[in-house]
Design a protein around this motif. Sequence first.
Motif, PDB file in Angstrom:
ATOM      1  N   LEU A   1      -4.543   4.862   2.504  1.00 42.25           N
ATOM      2  CA  LEU A   1      -4.518   3.660   3.329  1.00 42.25           C
ATOM      3  C   LEU A   1      -3.382   3.718   4.335  1.00 42.25           C
ATOM      4  CD1 LEU A   1      -5.741   0.961   3.972  1.00 42.25           C
ATOM      5  CD2 LEU A   1      -4.345  -0.081   2.159  1.00 42.25           C
ATOM      6  N   GLN A   2      -2.258   4.294   3.913  1.00 40.21           N
ATOM      7  CA  GLN A   2      -1.141   4.460   4.840  1.00 40.21           C
ATOM      8  C   GLN A   2      -1.524   5.398   5.981  1.00 40.21           C
ATOM      9  OE1 GLN A   2       2.572   5.375   2.954  1.00 40.21           O
ATOM     10  NE2 GLN A   2       3.458   6.251   4.800  1.00 40.21           N
ATOM     11  N   TYR A   3      -2.178   6.505   5.643  1.00 44.01           N
ATOM     12  CA  TYR A   3      -2.636   7.432   6.679  1.00 44.01           C
ATOM     13  C   TYR A   3      -3.701   6.789   7.566  1.00 44.01           C
ATOM     14  CZ  TYR A   3      -0.185  11.125   4.142  1.00 44.01           C
ATOM     15  OH  TYR A   3       0.773  11.887   3.534  1.00 44.01           O
ATOM     16  N   TRP A   4      -4.531   5.948   6.957  1.00 45.55           N
ATOM     17  CA  TRP A   4      -5.569   5.276   7.740  1.00 45.55           C
ATOM     18  C   TRP A   4      -4.940   4.344   8.773  1.00 45.55           C
ATOM     19  CZ3 TRP A   4      -7.183   0.457   9.074  1.00 45.55           C
ATOM     20  CH2 TRP A   4      -8.461   0.350   9.620  1.00 45.55           C
ATOM     21  N   ILE A   5      -3.939   3.578   8.348  1.00 53.80           N
ATOM     22  CA  ILE A   5      -3.252   2.677   9.278  1.00 53.80           C
ATOM     23  C   ILE A   5      -2.581   3.478  10.386  1.00 53.80           C
ATOM     24  CG2 ILE A   5      -1.419   0.960   9.511  1.00 53.80           C
ATOM     25  CD1 ILE A   5      -1.988   0.109   6.630  1.00 53.80           C
ATOM     26  N   MET A   6      -1.994   4.620  10.022  1.00 53.14           N
ATOM     27  CA  MET A   6      -1.384   5.484  11.040  1.00 53.14           C
ATOM     28  C   MET A   6      -2.450   6.015  12.007  1.00 53.14           C
ATOM     29  SD  MET A   6       1.257   7.549   8.551  1.00 53.14           S
ATOM     30  CE  MET A   6       1.723   8.722   9.818  1.00 53.14           C
ATOM     31  N   GLY A   7      -3.627   6.323  11.479  1.00 57.66           N
ATOM     32  CA  GLY A   7      -4.714   6.800  12.328  1.00 57.66           C
ATOM     33  C   GLY A   7      -5.178   5.746  13.304  1.00 57.66           C
ATOM     34  N   ILE A   8      -5.352   4.509  12.827  1.00 60.89           N
ATOM     35  CA  ILE A   8      -5.780   3.429  13.712  1.00 60.89           C
ATOM     36  C   ILE A   8      -4.697   3.121  14.735  1.00 60.89           C
ATOM     37  CG2 ILE A   8      -4.952   1.356  12.501  1.00 60.89           C
ATOM     38  CD1 ILE A   8      -8.516   1.789  13.781  1.00 60.89           C
ATOM     39  N   ALA A   9      -3.420   3.261  14.329  1.00 64.95           N
ATOM     40  CA  ALA A   9      -2.312   3.056  15.266  1.00 64.95           C
ATOM     41  C   ALA A   9      -2.330   4.124  16.358  1.00 64.95           C
ATOM     42  CB  ALA A   9      -0.979   3.075  14.523  1.00 64.95           C
ATOM     43  N   ALA A  10      -2.641   5.369  15.975  1.00 69.67           N
ATOM     44  CA  ALA A  10      -2.702   6.457  16.958  1.00 69.67           C
ATOM     45  C   ALA A  10      -3.827   6.216  17.963  1.00 69.67           C
ATOM     46  CB  ALA A  10      -2.902   7.789  16.240  1.00 69.67           C
ATOM     47  N   VAL A  11      -4.986   5.763  17.478  1.00 71.06           N
ATOM     48  CA  VAL A  11      -6.111   5.496  18.377  1.00 71.06           C
ATOM     49  C   VAL A  11      -5.765   4.369  19.340  1.00 71.06           C
ATOM     50  CG1 VAL A  11      -8.502   4.701  18.504  1.00 71.06           C
ATOM     51  CG2 VAL A  11      -7.831   6.348  16.752  1.00 71.06           C
TER      52      VAL A  11
END
Length: 211
Positions: free
Chosen positions: A133-143
């Motif tokens: 979930l932490q990586y997912w939030i980082m992914g959405i932040a990158a997008v």
Amino acid sequence: AVHLNYLGLWKVYPHLFGTTAIFPLLHAPFLFLYISYSLNGKQQFYLKDLLHFLPAGLSYIYIFRIILFYSAEEKMSLDNGQGDDAWFISSVLVVMIVSAVVYVILSFRRLKQYQKIVQSNFSHSENVNMEWLQYWIMGIAAVFSVVAVVIILRQGFGVQLGKNIDAIFYCMFILLIILLGYFGINQHGIFAIKKNILVTKQVESYINSNI
């Protein structure tokens, strides 16, 4: 909206303009509420959560007159960034960027609070893996960050990167949402931990009081 624009339907049916203008303002609040409700184990929607959609609601009230009273030519001009209300489109994009930043930060904070609860109540907290979930939030932040750069280049400097770039961004969003749903279903038991902790503590408190 991106698919309709990609197919050129905005020009064929210009009166569709504005019907999906506020959708970008809904992405971040919905994703945050999904994470928040999942981590808290909530089953009921609260009226105060509607405040998250206030910017989208106010935007739709403003754009309602454009949808009803503007001619096809005026709507096409707005779609091309021309006309007296062209500032509104830019404002929606700015609010979307600010909203994305705020909700990404709030999501990280909510996740950190959840991890503290797990670590303080479970001796084997390493078995509760929320890194995905932490990586997912980082992914959405990158997008969102890349989208912000593209918007600044388009609106501020007039740099056109092609219409395919929008389709690529939305495909990435769709992929991230699918991944969130997949891992969310697999981690359903973990998401219910906080609720179970509260119930367990209430039972223990009741037993100790009787003793």
